[in-house]
Design a protein around this motif. Sequence first.
Motif, short mmCIF file in Angstrom:
data_model
loop_
_atom_site.label_atom_id
_atom_site.label_comp_id
_atom_site.label_asym_id
_atom_site.label_seq_id
_atom_site.Cartn_x
_atom_site.Cartn_y
_atom_site.Cartn_z
N ASP A 152 0.82 -1.22 0.00
CA ASP A 152 0.00 0.00 0.00
C ASP A 152 0.85 1.27 0.00
OD1 ASP A 152 -2.47 -1.36 0.01
OD2 ASP A 152 -2.32 -1.70 2.17
N GLU A 153 2.17 1.11 -0.20
CA GLU A 153 3.09 2.25 -0.21
C GLU A 153 2.76 3.19 -1.37
OE1 GLU A 153 5.27 4.93 0.55
OE2 GLU A 153 5.96 3.26 1.83
N LYS A 154 2.57 4.48 -1.06
CA LYS A 154 2.20 5.45 -2.09
C LYS A 154 3.42 6.11 -2.75
CE LYS A 154 -2.33 6.56 -0.09
NZ LYS A 154 -2.28 5.54 0.98
N ARG A 155 4.57 6.02 -2.09
CA ARG A 155 5.78 6.60 -2.67
C ARG A 155 6.36 5.67 -3.74
NH1 ARG A 155 8.90 7.25 2.93
NH2 ARG A 155 7.96 5.19 3.10
N ARG A 180 1.52 -2.18 -12.23
CA ARG A 180 1.92 -0.78 -12.02
C ARG A 180 3.01 -0.40 -13.01
NH1 ARG A 180 2.64 0.10 -5.49
NH2 ARG A 180 0.90 -1.21 -4.80
N GLU A 221 6.12 2.28 -9.50
CA GLU A 221 5.16 3.32 -9.15
C GLU A 221 4.47 2.98 -7.82
OE1 GLU A 221 1.65 5.36 -11.73
OE2 GLU A 221 1.56 3.18 -11.59
N GLY A 222 4.31 4.00 -6.97
CA GLY A 222 3.60 3.81 -5.72
C GLY A 222 2.11 3.58 -5.97
N LYS A 223 1.42 3.08 -4.96
CA LYS A 223 0.00 2.79 -5.10
C LYS A 223 -0.78 4.10 -5.29
CE LYS A 223 -3.85 0.37 -2.90
NZ LYS A 223 -4.30 -0.42 -1.73
N LYS A 224 -1.65 4.10 -6.27
CA LYS A 224 -2.46 5.28 -6.55
C LYS A 224 -3.75 5.23 -5.74
CE LYS A 224 0.33 7.13 -9.48
NZ LYS A 224 1.11 8.29 -9.03
N GLU A 225 -4.20 6.40 -5.32
CA GLU A 225 -5.47 6.48 -4.59
C GLU A 225 -6.60 6.06 -5.53
OE1 GLU A 225 -6.17 7.11 -1.56
OE2 GLU A 225 -4.55 8.29 -0.67
#
Length: 273
Positions: A152-155, A180, A221-225
């Motif tokens: 779930d890392e967004k970075r 991703r 790529e980090g996880k997108k909202e």
Amino acid sequence: MSGKLFVVGTPIGNLSDFSPRAVNTLEAVDFIAAEDTRVTLKLLNHFGIKKEMVSYYEHNKRERGEIICARIQQGEDCAIVTDAGMPAISDPGEDLVALCHELGIQVVSVPGPTAFATALAISGMETGRFTFEGFLSVSKKSRFEHLEEIKDEKRTIIFYEAPHKLSNTLKDLYATLGDRRLAIVREITKIHEEVINTTLKEANALYGNGSLRGEIVLIIEGKKEEKAAEITLEDAVLQAKELVEKGLSMNMAAKEIASKTPFKKGDIYKALL
């Protein structure tokens, strides 16, 4: 008087990236702690440096670290180098630096190239915020625990990987993180330097056979909202009606739904009437 530990960055491919200050440092210190003395010898020979070396790597770091620190405490200066890049970054040199700090030995930086930062800079991926995750464990249990922690890392996420392990890593990344954007950066600063902009799904199809060679950095790529589904006034009124049917007053139902949607209480109440 105690000596110092110099943390010296070495080229990650192109020997021309070795700084004049780094050359001067290796010439000036009393001895060099090297991850692989054979690799470091090539570097020393290229720059005409003759210096005593001691091996310092993952499997002898505890015992050898104490010996190195004892020599520094007796007044000798030591430079620590890794095979490529900045020592102590995903590297056993981390332990020697920590031990020096514990013993009050001065640690001096002589910076050089770092593979993950260089790869990120040329990847075309988001660079504002990122997390460097080093190498994934070969242990299946540790590997999946690590991947579960970051799913779930967004970075932007950065890994190092060896070519012979790439196939399994791509498979595990895709299974855990889903599809991703991915940049595969290989052979940085060397003749065959390459940035492959792809996706985890596509990379599995193209490179799952182990066809890529060279030192590899994976940038994911980090996880997108996930965008919330847009709600209409009609939807909001229907939700309010359900609350009224459960016994809430129209006024309270309108207030409750207004707090959860973009619509005003008055508009929902009027529609209910």
